[in-house]
Design a protein around this motif. Sequence first.
Motif, PDB file in Angstrom:
ATOM      1  N   VAL A  59       0.865  -1.178   0.000  1.00 18.99           N
ATOM      2  CA  VAL A  59       0.000   0.000   0.000  1.00 18.99           C
ATOM      3  C   VAL A  59       0.903   1.230   0.000  1.00 18.99           C
ATOM      4  O   VAL A  59       1.928   1.274   0.681  1.00 18.99           O
ATOM      5  CB  VAL A  59      -0.955   0.002   1.221  1.00 18.99           C
ATOM      6  CG1 VAL A  59      -0.198  -0.075   2.539  1.00 18.99           C
ATOM      7  CG2 VAL A  59      -1.859   1.229   1.198  1.00 18.99           C
ATOM      8  N   GLY A  61       0.606   5.281   0.595  1.00 19.13           N
ATOM      9  CA  GLY A  61      -0.276   6.340   1.062  1.00 19.13           C
ATOM     10  C   GLY A  61       0.529   7.496   1.594  1.00 19.13           C
ATOM     11  O   GLY A  61       1.695   7.692   1.243  1.00 19.13           O
ATOM     12  N   VAL A  69       4.478   7.092   1.670  1.00 16.05           N
ATOM     13  CA  VAL A  69       5.059   5.941   2.349  1.00 16.05           C
ATOM     14  C   VAL A  69       4.539   4.679   1.669  1.00 16.05           C
ATOM     15  O   VAL A  69       3.381   4.587   1.292  1.00 16.05           O
ATOM     16  CB  VAL A  69       4.717   5.954   3.859  1.00 16.05           C
ATOM     17  CG1 VAL A  69       3.227   5.991   4.105  1.00 16.05           C
ATOM     18  CG2 VAL A  69       5.317   4.753   4.579  1.00 16.05           C
ATOM     19  N   THR A  71       4.406   0.506   2.176  1.00 15.27           N
ATOM     20  CA  THR A  71       4.627  -0.547   3.161  1.00 15.27           C
ATOM     21  C   THR A  71       3.804  -1.772   2.770  1.00 15.27           C
ATOM     22  O   THR A  71       2.947  -1.705   1.895  1.00 15.27           O
ATOM     23  CB  THR A  71       4.287  -0.030   4.586  1.00 15.27           C
ATOM     24  OG1 THR A  71       4.611  -1.039   5.547  1.00 15.27           O
ATOM     25  CG2 THR A  71       2.814   0.317   4.717  1.00 15.27           C
ATOM     26  N   VAL A  72       4.118  -2.900   3.404  1.00 18.30           N
ATOM     27  CA  VAL A  72       3.425  -4.146   3.067  1.00 18.30           C
ATOM     28  C   VAL A  72       2.083  -4.195   3.789  1.00 18.30           C
ATOM     29  O   VAL A  72       2.035  -4.134   5.020  1.00 18.30           O
ATOM     30  CB  VAL A  72       4.281  -5.373   3.439  1.00 18.30           C
ATOM     31  CG1 VAL A  72       3.499  -6.660   3.196  1.00 18.30           C
ATOM     32  CG2 VAL A  72       5.570  -5.379   2.619  1.00 18.30           C
ATOM     33  N   LEU A  73       1.018  -4.311   3.029  1.00 14.97           N
ATOM     34  CA  LEU A  73      -0.315  -4.403   3.620  1.00 14.97           C
ATOM     35  C   LEU A  73      -0.567  -5.807   4.153  1.00 14.97           C
ATOM     36  O   LEU A  73      -1.056  -5.990   5.273  1.00 14.97           O
ATOM     37  CB  LEU A  73      -1.365  -4.058   2.557  1.00 14.97           C
ATOM     38  CG  LEU A  73      -2.816  -4.076   3.008  1.00 14.97           C
ATOM     39  CD1 LEU A  73      -3.075  -2.988   4.021  1.00 14.97           C
ATOM     40  CD2 LEU A  73      -3.762  -3.931   1.822  1.00 14.97           C
ATOM     41  N   ALA A  74      -0.228  -6.809   3.355  1.00 10.11           N
ATOM     42  CA  ALA A  74      -0.429  -8.197   3.779  1.00 10.11           C
ATOM     43  C   ALA A  74       0.306  -9.129   2.824  1.00 10.11           C
ATOM     44  O   ALA A  74       0.595  -8.766   1.684  1.00 10.11           O
ATOM     45  CB  ALA A  74      -1.911  -8.548   3.794  1.00 10.11           C
ATOM     46  N   ILE A  91      -8.272   3.637   5.743  1.00  9.73           N
ATOM     47  CA  ILE A  91      -7.272   4.368   4.992  1.00  9.73           C
ATOM     48  C   ILE A  91      -7.976   5.400   4.114  1.00  9.73           C
ATOM     49  O   ILE A  91      -9.014   5.129   3.525  1.00  9.73           O
ATOM     50  CB  ILE A  91      -6.405   3.364   4.193  1.00  9.73           C
ATOM     51  CG1 ILE A  91      -5.135   3.993   3.709  1.00  9.73           C
ATOM     52  CG2 ILE A  91      -7.185   2.726   3.068  1.00  9.73           C
ATOM     53  CD1 ILE A  91      -4.111   2.954   3.254  1.00  9.73           C
ATOM     54  N   LYS A 100       3.492  -6.367  -4.901  1.00  7.73           N
ATOM     55  CA  LYS A 100       4.936  -6.108  -4.852  1.00  7.73           C
ATOM     56  C   LYS A 100       5.725  -7.367  -5.218  1.00  7.73           C
ATOM     57  O   LYS A 100       6.810  -7.303  -5.768  1.00  7.73           O
ATOM     58  CB  LYS A 100       5.294  -5.662  -3.429  1.00  7.73           C
ATOM     59  CG  LYS A 100       6.694  -5.101  -3.254  1.00  7.73           C
ATOM     60  CD  LYS A 100       6.975  -4.902  -1.758  1.00  7.73           C
ATOM     61  CE  LYS A 100       8.430  -4.570  -1.499  1.00  7.73           C
ATOM     62  NZ  LYS A 100       8.756  -4.678  -0.073  1.00  7.73           N
TER      63      LYS A 100
END
Lengths: 131, 131, 131, 131, 131
Positions: A59, A61, A69, A71-74, A91, A100
């Motif tokens: 994600v 955002g 930024v 980052t790994v959502l899941a 969010i 990714k």
Amino acid sequence: MNGMDMEQLGQQSFVYGCELKPGKDVVFNPEEDAFEHQLSLRTVSVDPTTKDELQVVEVEGCDANGQTVKTVLASVRPSCLPCVSLAGFEIAPPVVFRLKSGSGPVHLTGQHLVLTDGEQSFEDDDDDDEE
Amino acid sequence: MNGMDMEQLGQQSFVYGCELKPGKDVVFNPEEDAFEHQLSLRTVSVDPTTKDELQVVEVEGCDANGQTVKTVLASVRPSCLPCVSLAGFEIAPPVVFRLKSGSGPVHLTGQHLVLTDGEQSFEDDDDDDEE
Amino acid sequence: MNGMDMEQLGQQSFVYGCELKPGKDVVFNPEEDAFEHQLSLRTVSVDPTTKDELQVVEVEGCDANGQTVKTVLASVRPSCLPCVSLAGFEIAPPVVFRLKSGSGPVHLTGQHLVLTDGEQSFEDDDDDDEE
Amino acid sequence: MNGMDMEQLGQQSFVYGCELKPGKDVVFNPEEDAFEHQLSLRTVSVDPTTKDELQVVEVEGCDANGQTVKTVLASVRPSCLPCVSLAGFEIAPPVVFRLKSGSGPVHLTGQHLVLTDGEQSFEDDDDDDEE
Amino acid sequence: MNGMDMEQLGQQSFVYGCELKPGKDVVFNPEEDAFEHQLSLRTVSVDPTTKDELQVVEVEGCDANGQTVKTVLASVRPSCLPCVSLAGFEIAPPVVFRLKSGSGPVHLTGQHLVLTDGEQSFEDDDDDDEE
């Protein structure tokens, strides 16, 4: 028939869903209107065509300093964890989802919440009408 | 004996459950009455008769543009993830659930919430009675 | 010493737990008193004596039409998913839990919530006292 | 620097954590003071020294009849489910946690919530000061 | 464009994410400003470069006695549980995250909530303006 009357409740919930594949950005950024928009993310799931490798959803955002930024959502994997429940990760737009790692597809599902500016502003509007 | 007095609490919670099998749409669309209806989805589970393959549950609902949207609600698999907790995925009718992949059966369980129009409207009704 | 003063908070939370075995119905239906009772279900877990087979927990409650409904609450299996978190599945009595499949034992744990009728009714009671 | 000003918010959240080993009871029972104490349990996790066997965490608390109740809080196992998210299981003291099965260690983590008696009582205090 | 107007809602939510590797402390301790800061932790995930061993994430924060407490936030493992959903573990700064076991990387994601001091203080401000 869409469920809830916005004038009375101040919030409406719709279904949000997207399919993530490599090299494809999914943008959530509704056109500006009189309402606030928010996602309440619920599940990340694979389907039977998803290859058995780790599928990582990223994600992108905005952080508290106004910087972008990523980052790994899941992370999900067909053979051990085909689905993760996000339990309502809230969010605000603009936000981008992408795969990714992994060749997908991966499905992201949630609630698209539409809310009014200040939740108490309805009465203000009513006051105007009464004048 | 149904637990809560709607006149006082403004919301009542009932048990909702359905069994999903291939080629069978399960529609949640209560008849129009004086109340708002909502599902708070809780779990997706397999049973011992469910074949060991990925079972994909699809939800079809309404997106924020008034269009029909189909997306994956959850994926379960008897040998690795026989149950997924949805933690209260709130969804308003009309909505359709179906098994998109797998031969099932898969069980979807949640709370059927019945709420009044505006949560503060009870007093309005009381006012009418007093006149 | 039981944690919270009901007169002030309007809700008290106690520990609820039961063990499910084949052929044994566990009924949750507190005696009628001045309070509302509710379960907020939290976890379904196996223990080391649970056989490695799918354990399916069924819940029987009341649907929105006043009919009895039976549905799968959760499925667990010692070798892949020994515990499922229900994240607060709220259910009002009368309700029955049973092991639909598997030889158990399976443990169901949650919060037993005791609340007053209308959450604002305390002041009413106080008013009576003042008269 | 502890995050939130209790006088204004009425609730403060601290980190709670304990390590469970066989034969060791972990008691949560803060000394009586002017505040209410509550745990919001979040995760049960193993670490690399935990033997690969089912680890069963038991909670002992108070049921709605004032009786002591022991039930399984969660079960984890290093090779299939090394962590369970409890999503905020709220429990009031006095409460005891212990490892019912397995040789551990198992880690229990959550939020220790400190709240005032009635959440609206601050203004009462303020009123007194103003007199 | 950051989603919500703080003056009206009293709370803004941003994306928080960090990558945990051995020997690297990640500190969350925003500079003091007029707002309260809080994390609502959502997921702990591995990526394809994470070695298949137990990855243990430790959180270091403040307990209710003002003492530093270290506990296990979550444990993940690529081959069986590549992701854990924390469902909104709320934690106030100052807080430190680190990889206690495993060679990582592990990704921690959540919401960074920025809230005003007392949520009711807006009206106080408005009152001042009106004078």
